[in-house]
Design an enzyme around this catalytic site. Sequence first.
Site, PDB file in Angstrom:
ATOM      1  N   ASP A  43       0.855  -1.197   0.000  1.00 14.98           N
ATOM      2  CA  ASP A  43       0.000   0.000   0.000  1.00 14.98           C
ATOM      3  C   ASP A  43       0.885   1.240   0.000  1.00 14.98           C
ATOM      4  O   ASP A  43       1.380   1.660   1.053  1.00 14.98           O
ATOM      5  CB  ASP A  43      -0.887   0.025   1.249  1.00 14.98           C
ATOM      6  CG  ASP A  43      -2.024  -0.971   1.188  1.00 14.98           C
ATOM      7  OD1 ASP A  43      -2.893  -0.814   0.324  1.00 14.98           O
ATOM      8  OD2 ASP A  43      -2.038  -1.910   2.009  1.00 14.98           O
ATOM      9  N   HIS A  66     -12.051  -1.902   8.773  1.00 15.37           N
ATOM     10  CA  HIS A  66     -11.019  -2.658   9.480  1.00 15.37           C
ATOM     11  C   HIS A  66     -11.563  -3.181  10.810  1.00 15.37           C
ATOM     12  O   HIS A  66     -11.076  -4.187  11.336  1.00 15.37           O
ATOM     13  CB  HIS A  66      -9.793  -1.782   9.759  1.00 15.37           C
ATOM     14  CG  HIS A  66      -9.034  -1.408   8.520  1.00 15.37           C
ATOM     15  ND1 HIS A  66      -9.370  -0.318   7.750  1.00 15.37           N
ATOM     16  CD2 HIS A  66      -7.965  -1.987   7.920  1.00 15.37           C
ATOM     17  CE1 HIS A  66      -8.533  -0.230   6.727  1.00 15.37           C
ATOM     18  NE2 HIS A  66      -7.673  -1.235   6.805  1.00 15.37           N
ATOM     19  N   ARG A 117       4.125   2.793   3.057  1.00 14.86           N
ATOM     20  CA  ARG A 117       4.741   1.630   3.704  1.00 14.86           C
ATOM     21  C   ARG A 117       6.258   1.565   3.502  1.00 14.86           C
ATOM     22  O   ARG A 117       6.950   0.916   4.275  1.00 14.86           O
ATOM     23  CB  ARG A 117       4.137   0.339   3.140  1.00 14.86           C
ATOM     24  CG  ARG A 117       2.620   0.276   3.120  1.00 14.86           C
ATOM     25  CD  ARG A 117       2.029   0.135   4.490  1.00 14.86           C
ATOM     26  NE  ARG A 117       0.612  -0.201   4.435  1.00 14.86           N
ATOM     27  CZ  ARG A 117      -0.317   0.342   5.205  1.00 14.86           C
ATOM     28  NH1 ARG A 117       0.021   1.270   6.097  1.00 14.86           N
ATOM     29  NH2 ARG A 117      -1.580  -0.029   5.105  1.00 14.86           N
ATOM     30  N   LYS A 173      -9.382   1.318  -6.056  1.00  8.09           N
ATOM     31  CA  LYS A 173     -10.118   0.843  -4.880  1.00  8.09           C
ATOM     32  C   LYS A 173     -10.958   1.978  -4.291  1.00  8.09           C
ATOM     33  O   LYS A 173     -10.696   3.151  -4.586  1.00  8.09           O
ATOM     34  CB  LYS A 173      -9.144   0.274  -3.838  1.00  8.09           C
ATOM     35  CG  LYS A 173      -8.110   1.280  -3.307  1.00  8.09           C
ATOM     36  CD  LYS A 173      -7.113   0.611  -2.373  1.00  8.09           C
ATOM     37  CE  LYS A 173      -6.179   1.628  -1.745  1.00  8.09           C
ATOM     38  NZ  LYS A 173      -5.155   1.003  -0.878  1.00  8.09           N
ATOM     39  N   HIS A 174     -12.005   1.700  -3.502  1.00  8.76           N
ATOM     40  CA  HIS A 174     -12.504   0.433  -2.988  1.00  8.76           C
ATOM     41  C   HIS A 174     -13.910   0.255  -3.546  1.00  8.76           C
ATOM     42  O   HIS A 174     -14.856   0.846  -3.021  1.00  8.76           O
ATOM     43  CB  HIS A 174     -12.560   0.430  -1.467  1.00  8.76           C
ATOM     44  CG  HIS A 174     -11.271   0.781  -0.790  1.00  8.76           C
ATOM     45  ND1 HIS A 174     -10.849   2.081  -0.591  1.00  8.76           N
ATOM     46  CD2 HIS A 174     -10.298  -0.013  -0.261  1.00  8.76           C
ATOM     47  CE1 HIS A 174      -9.683   2.082   0.050  1.00  8.76           C
ATOM     48  NE2 HIS A 174      -9.327   0.821   0.258  1.00  8.76           N
ATOM     49  N   ARG A 199      -7.638  10.479   2.112  1.00  8.67           N
ATOM     50  CA  ARG A 199      -7.127   9.530   1.111  1.00  8.67           C
ATOM     51  C   ARG A 199      -7.861   9.708  -0.217  1.00  8.67           C
ATOM     52  O   ARG A 199      -7.418   9.180  -1.243  1.00  8.67           O
ATOM     53  CB  ARG A 199      -7.295   8.094   1.607  1.00  8.67           C
ATOM     54  CG  ARG A 199      -6.485   7.768   2.848  1.00  8.67           C
ATOM     55  CD  ARG A 199      -6.914   6.439   3.456  1.00  8.67           C
ATOM     56  NE  ARG A 199      -6.614   5.311   2.600  1.00  8.67           N
ATOM     57  CZ  ARG A 199      -7.096   4.077   2.798  1.00  8.67           C
ATOM     58  NH1 ARG A 199      -7.928   3.834   3.809  1.00  8.67           N
ATOM     59  NH2 ARG A 199      -6.762   3.100   1.977  1.00  8.67           N
ATOM     60  N   ASP A 201     -10.530  -6.699  -0.682  1.00 10.84           N
ATOM     61  CA  ASP A 201      -9.792  -6.057   0.394  1.00 10.84           C
ATOM     62  C   ASP A 201      -9.401  -7.160   1.376  1.00 10.84           C
ATOM     63  O   ASP A 201      -9.847  -8.311   1.260  1.00 10.84           O
ATOM     64  CB  ASP A 201     -10.664  -4.985   1.058  1.00 10.84           C
ATOM     65  CG  ASP A 201      -9.835  -3.872   1.701  1.00 10.84           C
ATOM     66  OD1 ASP A 201      -8.625  -4.081   1.925  1.00 10.84           O
ATOM     67  OD2 ASP A 201     -10.397  -2.796   1.977  1.00 10.84           O
TER      68      ASP A 201
END
Length: 581
Positions: free
Chosen positions: A297, A409, A305, A396-397, A366, A481
């Site tokens: 990601d 999450h 990351r 995405k998403h 985002r 996901d």
Amino acid sequence: MSKRKKSILKPLILSTLSLFIILVVVFYVMDKDREGKQNPTENSQPVVEPSPNTPPELGENNNQKLHDYINDLFSFAKEGKVVGIPFVSGKAKKQEVQNKWGEPDQTTDTESGRYEEYKNRNIVIGYTGEIVSDIRSYDPELQKIRQNDIKKAGGEPDQIRYYKDETQDQIILVYQVTPLTELKWILPKPTDQEPNPKVDHISVFTQVKNQAEQSTPPDQQKTIADLSLDEKIGQLIFAGIAGTTVDSNTKSLLTKYKVGGIIFYKDNLINPSQTVQLLNQVKSENGQKVPLLLGVDQEGGRVTRLPGGLINFPTNKEIGAINNSQFSYQVGTMLGKELKEFGFNLDFAPVLDINSNPNNPVIGDRSYGNNAEIVSKLGIQTFKGIQSQHIIPTIKHFPGHGDTSVDSHLELPIVNKSLQQLKELELIPFEKAINSGADVVMVAHILLPKLDADFPSSMSKNIITGILRQQLDYSGVVITDDMTMGAIIDHYSIGRAAVESVKAGSDIILVGHGYNNAVEAISSLKSAVQKGEITEQRINESVSRILELKKKYEINNEKVNNANIEEVNQSIKKLLDEYSN
């Protein structure tokens, strides 16, 4: 009475009496004979009735007829036929069947396709599209055949599968009679009471190429044919790993379970040299015929990351405020360069969600904003920039996470929107990106009750197949996901979620955390294929799309020497300076 009359009657009486005596003797002898048969002596052989669990002793002629019948079934199957049925599996069309036999008595739609039953003929016909792909015969003559008879005629089966539901517990003996055709013998599962069961029915199943497979190049078709079922299922798994080196679990995922991709998180990546070394190790351990997808990601903004002090990009919200297509393209290009430096080949970016809910806890900055046109334009340019570096972008998403008030999450978000409402906002960026050449779509974990009251979007056939593939005409790779997120794992087992997602139309199951979770997903998918819940043809469809993706981006196992962070940072700084004024 006169003497003459007496002389006539006397012989008549004597004759009648003699006849009566003879009849009495005859009946006596016959009665004794019957008694002897009903009460055999000690030397007589008793009559033994056959046990219900033992096949009756067949005469020489009947035994030969049974053997010939089984051989005929094998011979006919090699031609895609069933004895007595005029249609050929893999060739006959639905219209041909209906022209000869008329409308079926019953029609059933399953994950495997459509099945039409002709009860008076003891036949069920299965279709792939408009082509006959499965002929199932329930002819009563088949029930004279037992498991041992099949093996005596055909030898040991190529595969043994099992099927069980509330009413049936069956064993399926599979003979691969041609490269594309299977003869399947379906029987009750053997038990101690009945170790040699009778046949319930047979199936002549031919793999029929769907439209996607027909466009698959011959070399790719050969690759799929050369892959085992385990290798095919492995391609459908994108797994996370623990730690900063290749441990035994990671080796197992690569060598035993043959996963098709690995996702890396921040805690896997300490510094540039360690990251390069880790990816090179993973590539070295991959002993498969097919190279790995290595994903991360790297969105920019708060979702990054990669290690090593890379200069971070502005958030997508800030990029949306700049609203410059060229800038977005160059940001995408630099994201692609970052990944390439370390040896990655797939970026889980860009985000195409429209931030229409200010209380959204997971998307927020985002997103490029709350305007569908801006999100579409900048998102498309970003993914094209990533593509320019031969890195696979992931939009995405789907079908849109921007109007949620719950973080998937942690929990399962619910969005009470109709399809028409989605078309007016959330779906706009995805449709435009698909039309602009998007190759990978990530599906979110969102429950949309007006579209599917039973399953979240990542497990919904209505959403993945019905909307994404059919209405938006998307033919690329679909990835879920992370299935270990609370939205899924708190409501389903990881194995059941994986099976339902593939049935719904997903190609890749993302299992971001937990070795055991990845193993469970793999074993559940394999079990679903063996039980017939998912056909191997369905698995092949996903493998075909995955292989095509890897071929398009020339994915390979070549190692990277080092990551030149300084050079990348200079390019990023120059870009940001240019657009900061």
